[in-house]
Design a protein around this motif. Structure first.
Motif, PDB file in Angstrom:
ATOM      1  N   MET A  83       0.820  -1.210   0.000  1.00 56.65           N
ATOM      2  CA  MET A  83       0.000   0.000   0.000  1.00 56.65           C
ATOM      3  C   MET A  83       0.853   1.257   0.000  1.00 56.65           C
ATOM      4  SD  MET A  83      -2.996  -1.099   2.703  1.00 56.65           S
ATOM      5  CE  MET A  83      -1.860  -1.472   4.046  1.00 56.65           C
ATOM      6  N   SER A  84       2.182   1.088   0.011  1.00 60.36           N
ATOM      7  CA  SER A  84       3.079   2.232   0.072  1.00 60.36           C
ATOM      8  C   SER A  84       3.379   2.769  -1.319  1.00 60.36           C
ATOM      9  CB  SER A  84       4.384   1.821   0.762  1.00 60.36           C
ATOM     10  OG  SER A  84       5.361   2.826   0.643  1.00 60.36           O
ATOM     11  N   LEU A  85       3.665   4.089  -1.396  1.00 58.48           N
ATOM     12  CA  LEU A  85       4.080   4.676  -2.661  1.00 58.48           C
ATOM     13  C   LEU A  85       5.489   4.239  -3.030  1.00 58.48           C
ATOM     14  CD1 LEU A  85       2.765   8.337  -2.273  1.00 58.48           C
ATOM     15  CD2 LEU A  85       1.789   6.495  -3.647  1.00 58.48           C
ATOM     16  N   LEU A 183      -0.306  14.854  -8.553  1.00 60.44           N
ATOM     17  CA  LEU A 183       0.932  14.953  -9.326  1.00 60.44           C
ATOM     18  C   LEU A 183       2.065  14.198  -8.644  1.00 60.44           C
ATOM     19  CD1 LEU A 183       0.834  18.701 -10.472  1.00 60.44           C
ATOM     20  CD2 LEU A 183       0.541  16.660 -11.909  1.00 60.44           C
ATOM     21  N   TYR A 184       2.120  14.298  -7.338  1.00 61.78           N
ATOM     22  CA  TYR A 184       3.161  13.588  -6.583  1.00 61.78           C
ATOM     23  C   TYR A 184       3.024  12.075  -6.742  1.00 61.78           C
ATOM     24  CZ  TYR A 184       5.693  11.776  -2.525  1.00 61.78           C
ATOM     25  OH  TYR A 184       6.524  11.059  -1.711  1.00 61.78           O
ATOM     26  N   ILE A 185       1.790  11.588  -6.586  1.00 66.34           N
ATOM     27  CA  ILE A 185       1.551  10.145  -6.726  1.00 66.34           C
ATOM     28  C   ILE A 185       1.880   9.686  -8.149  1.00 66.34           C
ATOM     29  CG2 ILE A 185      -0.236   8.371  -6.713  1.00 66.34           C
ATOM     30  CD1 ILE A 185      -1.584   9.885  -4.434  1.00 66.34           C
ATOM     31  N   LEU A 186       1.504  10.482  -9.140  1.00 69.79           N
ATOM     32  CA  LEU A 186       1.788  10.132 -10.532  1.00 69.79           C
ATOM     33  C   LEU A 186       3.289  10.067 -10.785  1.00 69.79           C
ATOM     34  CD1 LEU A 186       0.816   9.605 -13.415  1.00 69.79           C
ATOM     35  CD2 LEU A 186       0.785  12.098 -13.776  1.00 69.79           C
ATOM     36  N   ALA A 187       4.035  11.045 -10.242  1.00 68.93           N
ATOM     37  CA  ALA A 187       5.486  11.055 -10.428  1.00 68.93           C
ATOM     38  C   ALA A 187       6.129   9.827  -9.790  1.00 68.93           C
ATOM     39  CB  ALA A 187       6.072  12.335  -9.845  1.00 68.93           C
ATOM     40  N   ARG A 188       5.690   9.477  -8.575  1.00 69.92           N
ATOM     41  CA  ARG A 188       6.244   8.296  -7.913  1.00 69.92           C
ATOM     42  C   ARG A 188       5.896   7.017  -8.668  1.00 69.92           C
ATOM     43  NH1 ARG A 188       8.149   9.210  -2.669  1.00 69.92           N
ATOM     44  NH2 ARG A 188       8.928   7.084  -2.908  1.00 69.92           N
ATOM     45  N   PHE A 189       4.656   6.972  -9.192  1.00 74.65           N
ATOM     46  CA  PHE A 189       4.226   5.800  -9.946  1.00 74.65           C
ATOM     47  C   PHE A 189       5.058   5.637 -11.205  1.00 74.65           C
ATOM     48  CE2 PHE A 189       1.595   4.099 -13.406  1.00 74.65           C
ATOM     49  CZ  PHE A 189       1.306   2.844 -12.890  1.00 74.65           C
ATOM     50  N   LEU A 190       5.268   6.743 -11.943  1.00 76.32           N
ATOM     51  CA  LEU A 190       6.063   6.671 -13.175  1.00 76.32           C
ATOM     52  C   LEU A 190       7.512   6.308 -12.874  1.00 76.32           C
ATOM     53  CD1 LEU A 190       4.673   9.768 -15.114  1.00 76.32           C
ATOM     54  CD2 LEU A 190       4.179   7.335 -15.542  1.00 76.32           C
ATOM     55  N   ARG A 191       8.050   6.857 -11.799  1.00 76.10           N
ATOM     56  CA  ARG A 191       9.428   6.532 -11.419  1.00 76.10           C
ATOM     57  C   ARG A 191       9.576   5.053 -11.126  1.00 76.10           C
ATOM     58  NH1 ARG A 191      12.468   9.053  -6.091  1.00 76.10           N
ATOM     59  NH2 ARG A 191      14.408   7.856  -6.280  1.00 76.10           N
ATOM     60  N   ARG A 192       8.591   4.506 -10.429  1.00 76.03           N
ATOM     61  CA  ARG A 192       8.658   3.080 -10.093  1.00 76.03           C
ATOM     62  C   ARG A 192       8.501   2.210 -11.338  1.00 76.03           C
ATOM     63  NH1 ARG A 192       4.817  -0.701  -8.571  1.00 76.03           N
ATOM     64  NH2 ARG A 192       5.716  -2.473  -7.467  1.00 76.03           N
ATOM     65  N   ARG A 193       7.601   2.614 -12.250  1.00 80.34           N
ATOM     66  CA  ARG A 193       7.424   1.849 -13.484  1.00 80.34           C
ATOM     67  C   ARG A 193       8.696   1.836 -14.315  1.00 80.34           C
ATOM     68  NH1 ARG A 193       3.815  -1.780 -13.739  1.00 80.34           N
ATOM     69  NH2 ARG A 193       3.900  -1.624 -16.016  1.00 80.34           N
ATOM     70  N   ILE A 194       9.402   2.977 -14.351  1.00 75.15           N
ATOM     71  CA  ILE A 194      10.662   3.045 -15.093  1.00 75.15           C
ATOM     72  C   ILE A 194      11.701   2.118 -14.467  1.00 75.15           C
ATOM     73  CG2 ILE A 194      12.592   4.557 -15.681  1.00 75.15           C
ATOM     74  CD1 ILE A 194      10.546   6.835 -15.924  1.00 75.15           C
ATOM     75  N   LEU A 195      11.756   2.109 -13.125  1.00 75.48           N
ATOM     76  CA  LEU A 195      12.700   1.233 -12.432  1.00 75.48           C
ATOM     77  C   LEU A 195      12.393  -0.236 -12.721  1.00 75.48           C
ATOM     78  CD1 LEU A 195      14.965   0.713 -10.354  1.00 75.48           C
ATOM     79  CD2 LEU A 195      13.207   0.799  -8.572  1.00 75.48           C
ATOM     80  N   LEU A 196      11.121  -0.620 -12.623  1.00 74.53           N
ATOM     81  CA  LEU A 196      10.745  -2.014 -12.868  1.00 74.53           C
ATOM     82  C   LEU A 196      11.058  -2.426 -14.302  1.00 74.53           C
ATOM     83  CD1 LEU A 196       7.327  -2.286 -10.967  1.00 74.53           C
ATOM     84  CD2 LEU A 196       9.560  -3.115 -10.234  1.00 74.53           C
ATOM     85  N   ARG A 197      10.799  -1.530 -15.231  1.00 74.39           N
ATOM     86  CA  ARG A 197      11.066  -1.853 -16.637  1.00 74.39           C
ATOM     87  C   ARG A 197      12.563  -2.044 -16.874  1.00 74.39           C
ATOM     88  NH1 ARG A 197       7.891   1.163 -21.353  1.00 74.39           N
ATOM     89  NH2 ARG A 197       6.297  -0.114 -20.334  1.00 74.39           N
ATOM     90  N   SER A 198      13.379  -1.208 -16.222  1.00 75.57           N
ATOM     91  CA  SER A 198      14.829  -1.326 -16.407  1.00 75.57           C
ATOM     92  C   SER A 198      15.376  -2.620 -15.825  1.00 75.57           C
ATOM     93  CB  SER A 198      15.530  -0.127 -15.773  1.00 75.57           C
ATOM     94  OG  SER A 198      15.423  -0.170 -14.354  1.00 75.57           O
ATOM     95  N   LEU A 199      14.654  -3.185 -14.842  1.00 76.32           N
ATOM     96  CA  LEU A 199      15.142  -4.409 -14.192  1.00 76.32           C
ATOM     97  C   LEU A 199      14.533  -5.678 -14.791  1.00 76.32           C
ATOM     98  CD1 LEU A 199      15.155  -3.271 -10.451  1.00 76.32           C
ATOM     99  CD2 LEU A 199      17.107  -3.483 -11.997  1.00 76.32           C
TER     100      LEU A 199
END
Length: 309
Positions: A83-85, A183-199
């Protein structure tokens, strides 16, 4: 302001108790602003009821988290962190804090976003005696609640002015806050998606495949990057504890062609994949992240205890 003051005057401790209990139970309903308002509107002479009510709510919620931690252990940490960002680092950071300073983390955890419930779960998971847990949790709760009441009392004029402004422009202010939060939640979500995709390029190895390797005499190096691995005896047999933030472990030159399996206890095997990525970049191509991490291994062993490790 008059509405908030009226609510606090009519319901007082019950309103504070309910707000704090809901927040400490894990729901995103902040209680600190309400406590500050109570401190500003009540004055030093009116702090006793909200202080006791909020502290009682903390102790009730934290005791339930503590008991749940003793019963369900690291599986509960995983559920909370989903449930965490920042779910991929949530478990790692909380475990590192608690394992570094122990039960004293309860003195400050409520001031850290998302760390309150996780630290109380860690207290139960690590077997902290309930009496010791209760003592530190009581002190931490009194400090946290008292700090909010004190802020409200010291800056009561400012708080009253802010409440007046919210009463006049509340809808507009809430709209702006909602937009910023979105906007904050969206930025964190996109950052996490980019990290997952890179891994995603890091191959995953299943627990069954690792067990089959060992049965076939293929013995890979196994690295444990869980924060508690240094102290925890419950590891995959032969696993070596590695600090994710430390330099890469020194390996024998022959290990360049060896199989290396890394596991963690976090969603999406992110911590394991991060170390595996570093190892591959350092010239160890036969490196995998264990799918499901330690929990998958433990679950598999419980399901088939007769099967060799």
């Amino acid at each position: 302001m008059q509405d908030i003051q009226l609510l606090l005057e009519q319901y007082g401790g019950w309103l504070v108790f309910a707000n704090v209990l809901v927040e400490q139970a894990g729901l995103p309903v902040p209680a600190y602003p309400m406590l500050i308002a109570a401190g500003a509107l009540g004055g030093a002479g009116g702090w006793a009821v909200p202080w006791l009510a909020a502290t009682a709510a903390c102790l009730l919620a934290d005791t339930l988290w503590y008991l749940a931690g003793r019963r369900y252990g690291s599986r509960l940490l995983g559920v909370i962190c989903k449930m965490s960002l920042s779910q991929d680092s949530c478990i790692r950071q909380t475990q590192r804090l608690y394992l570094r300073i122990g039960v004293r983390a309860l003195l400050v955890c409520k001031f850290l976003p998302g760390a309150g419930a996780l630290s109380t779960v860690m207290a139960g998971l690590t077997g902290t005696a309930y009496r010791r847990f209760l003592l530190y949790d009581l002190a931490g709760s009194l400090i946290w609640v008292g700090s909010a009441l004190l802020l409200g009392g010291l800056f009561h004029n400012v708080v009253n002015d802010l409440l007046e402004i919210l009463g006049t422009y509340g809808a507009m202010g809430l709209g702006v806050l909602a937009a910023v939060l979105a906007l904050y939640i969206l930025a964190r979500f996109l950052r996490r998606r980019i990290l997952l995709r890179s891994l995603r390029v890091i191959p995953r190895l299943s627990v069954d495949e690792l067990m089959q390797w060992r049965q076939d005499g293929r013995s890979p190096l196994v690295f444990d990057v869980r924060p508690e691995a240094v102290r925890d005896e419950q590891r995959i047999p032969g696993a070596i504890a590695v600090d994710l933030k430390a330099p890469l472990p020194e390996l024998d030159p022959d290990a360049l062609e060896s199989d290396i399996v890394v596991y963690c206890a976090c969603p999406n095997e992110v911590s394991a994949a991060l170390l595996a990525s570093r190892l591959r970049a350092a010239g160890y191509p036969n490196t995998w992240a264990l799918r499901g991490g330690y929990e998958a291994w433990a679950e598999r062993k419980r399901a088939a205890p007769a099967q060799g490790a």
